[in-house]
Write an enzyme that holds these catalytic residues in place. Structure first.
Site, PDB file in Angstrom:
ATOM      1  NE  ARG A 294      -4.380   6.097  -4.398  1.00 32.00           N
ATOM      2  CZ  ARG A 294      -5.465   4.487  -3.371  1.00 32.00           C
ATOM      3  NH1 ARG A 294      -7.028   4.998  -4.040  1.00 32.00           N
ATOM      4  NH2 ARG A 294      -5.182   3.665  -2.897  1.00 32.00           N
TER       5      ARG A 294
ATOM      6  CE1 TYR B 155      -4.628   1.045   0.011  1.00 32.06           C
ATOM      7  CE2 TYR B 155      -3.099   3.002   0.762  1.00 32.06           C
ATOM      8  CZ  TYR B 155      -4.763   2.116   0.774  1.00 32.06           C
ATOM      9  OH  TYR B 155      -5.425   2.943   0.488  1.00 32.06           O
TER      10      TYR B 155
END
Ligand code: FES
Lengths: 304, 347
Positions: free
Chosen positions: B224, B38
């Protein structure tokens, strides 16, 4: 973005209004409070000056700005006053808004002085909430400002220091009022200091600032691996300077958030402007985010 | 830009939605490496990228008609899936303008925007809409401006107001979400909204992301990718409808996993809006069945490795503990151990 000067209006000996239009198509929309940075030619270098847009938010066909001639001249405003002609073309960046209206305000209190009138002219065109506006002016400019101010009892023009009772104005506002301040440094400070002393919360005090992440003092960077020496100009980021030299550097966000552009540091002390490095990492002085950070020392040496 | 629309397929019921060979090749595969971590993987959102899904500012594809129909159905069943707080009216018009301009620029054969001052004329040929209206006058449209335009675009949208150094979700059109709810989230701050993601806080990811978004500039949108897994190509996996889709999870078997299981990718875009100074968050959802995805060898290899080696906390967050071994076994057959090339595009 290129803009053509379509109109120049003399409002007073020291104040002019410029109407700018696109060479083709429509301009990017800009909200009340937005400013425009454009390149103004100068004797030795190009000046980058920021001016608030005074037009309403529907203005997709032209931008309007008001320019005061700054004494002593810092270059940009002098050129606009002395050399700019209708038809001249200027290079500008997309407008940005660092001074927006608060949408949840019950009332807006606007306090401006001098050329600080400009963002509020845009505010006044889009107001849907009650507002109160006090503008302070030197006597010689008062006629020009009086012609610009919208009519109505909520707007007052003060031409002498004594007619604006700051403490009274700041002390008697209804709950939910937001305060906006725009004027010379001293004016801004005086108003904010008094507002704080009277218990205004920080979140309800707004001032205009043109500060951009890119700006700062120029410095030199040495790239150790390629042996290059680059100058980072005042209005350029370190990343842009590296790219301008034809070198590809890693990046993603270009805003100091992602960490992609981190480069190892060999010498010098950076001025860190990112949101990535922890205080400990900064103290270690081993790297910096080149998309936003600058230098505290005249030189930086990067292992790159 | 080329846009070949299929007749409307279904994203519910019999799940007729399939990806053509061209749609597979343009899929925005989300994994740059064989190991998933992440991170703030935000980058400038400009036209162009690893696949054709990045060619437009707001991407449309062959599923346009089916997705618009699915959205209309969700709204008919639950009108609250589109709501905007009244103080965001400027942001509604900002959104309408941005979407109309982008679509008309990227897909001129399908969409035309003509304006004369505030008198606007919008033509949407695929949906057979021809609308004249006055920009800024909500009464001149058949429904509020944000709803009007987001009914005509693939992907969900939320509107964020910016104040007090935070962002507040105060509007949205959310009909194809991966298990979150606008009704529950509207009015929440960025921090509250992102609370449940594991591990991310440890890395300070959200503080950084927020600081970055608060400075998002006009004319410089960012994007993103996010991903999860969904059983069946179902767009609307909302918490409200959990009884409808939750049981799907128990139906995955080694025999049907390739057909039933979809990699769900969100191409998320964040755009500063000019008049309102708000932020438009676009969440464009792409669904691809595993049997479709494995036709790209590189993606099959990499997805196998990513899912096999996923950190247990993230695996739980993505909602896959139960049938993960079935997926990994299925994909293992397509992974010969060869190295994968850099980047996310197909070889
Ligand atoms: S490019 Fe993201 S921190 Fe510099």
């Amino acid at each position: 973005m290129r803009l053509r000067i379509a109109e120049i209006t003399v409002l007073s000996p020291g104040i002019r209004k410029f109407t700018l239009e696109p060479l083709a198509g429509l301009l990017p929309a800009a909200g009340a409070g937005a400013h425009l940075v454009f390149d103004i030619p100068g004797a030795t270098r190009v000046h980058k000056n920021a001016y608030s847009l005074i037009g309403g938010p529907q203005a997709r066909t032209q931008y309007e700005i008001i320019v005061r001639r700054v004494e002593p001249s810092r270059g940009g405003s002098a050129w606009l006053h002395e050399h700019a002609r209708i038809g001249d073309i200027l290079e500008a960046k997309t407008p940005q808004n660092l001074f927006p209206l608060a949408h949840l305000a019950k009332k807006h209190l606007l306090l401006s002085a001098g050329i600080g009138i400009t963002p509020f002219l845009a505010f006044a065109r889009v107001m849907r909430t009650p507002f109160e506006w006090h503008h302070c002016s030197r006597a010689e400019d008062s006629a020009a400002f009086a012609a610009l101010l919208p009519p109505g009892p909520q707007v007052t023009l003060h031409t002498s220091r004594n007619t604006l009772n700051l403490a009274a104005v700041l002390g008697t506002q209804p709950l939910g009022t937001h305060l906006y301040v725009c004027g010379p440094e001293l004016f801004n400070e005086t108003v904010q200091t008094m507002a704080r002393a009277l218990g205004w919360p920080e979140s309800k005090i707004h001032t205009e600032s043109f500060a951009s992440a890119a700006g700062g003092a120029p410095f030199i960077v040495h790239l150790a691996r390629s042996g290059q020496r680059l100058e980072v100009a005042a209005d350029q980021t370190l990343l842009e300077a590296i790219e301008a030299a034809g070198i590809a550097a890693p990046y993603l966000c270009r805003g100091g958030a992602c960490g992609a552009c981190e480069l190892p540091l060999l010498q010098g002390t950076p001025e860190h402007r990112d949101h990535v490095l922890s205080p400990e990492q900064r103290a270690a002085n081993k790297s910096l985010m080149v998309c936003v950070s600058r230098a505290r020392t005249p030189d930086l040496v990067l292992d790159f | 830009m080329d846009l070949n629309l299929k007749p409307a397929e279904t994203f519910r019921g019999n799940f007729s939605a399939q990806n053509s060979e061209a749609a597979i090749r343009r899929f925005p595969f989300p994994f740059p490496d064989d190991l998933y971590m992440y991170s703030v993987n935000m980058e400038p959102h400009e036209r162009g990228g690893p696949t054709a899904a990045y060619d437009a500012i707001f991407d449309l594809d062959e599923h346009y008609l089916g997705e618009c129909a699915d959205r209309a159905q969700v709204l008919a069943d639950d009108p609250k899936r589109c709501q905007v707080m009244p103080h965001l009216i400027d942001a509604e018009w900002d959104t309408l303008e941005l979407l109309m301009e982008s679509l008309a620029t990227d897909y001129p054969a399908q969409f035309t925007l003509t304006r004369n001052g505030d008198a606007w004329h919008w033509i949407n040929r695929p949906l057979a809409l021809d609308q004249r209206f006055t920009f800024g006058d909500a009464a001149s449209l058949p429904c509020p401006p944000f709803e009007y335009i987001t009914r005509q675009v693939q992907g969900d949208f939320t509107l964020q107001d910016q104040r007090d150094n935070d962002l507040f979700i105060e509007g949205g059109m959310v009909t194809s979400q991966a298990d979150w709810s606008l009704n529950f989230d509207a009015g929440m701050s960025f921090r509250q909204w992102h609370g449940p993601v594991p591990l991310a806080h440890e890395a300070g990811v959200f503080d950084r992301a927020l600081a970055y978004l608060l400075r998002l500039q006009l004319g410089k949108p960012v994007r993103r990718l996010n991903w999860t897994l969904t059983v069946n190509p179902r767009l609307d996996t909302s918490p409200e409808n959990y009884p409808k889709w939750g049981p799907d999870r128990t139906t995955v078997t080694p025999e049907n996993v390739g057909h039933k299981l979809c990699l769900r990718v969100e191409l998320q875009t964040l755009t500063r809006l000019p008049r309102s100074n708000g932020i438009l968050f676009g969440i464009r959802c792409y669904l691809i069945r595993l049997e479709e995805l494995v036709r790209v060898e590189k993606w099959a290899r990499r997805l196998h490795r990513v899912l096999r080696d996923l950190h247990p906390d993230l695996a739980a967050y993505k909602g896959m503990p139960r049938y993960r071994p079935i997926i990994v076994d299925y994909l293992a057959a397509f992974d010969d151990g060869a190295p994968t090339s850099p980047g996310t595009g197909p070889d």
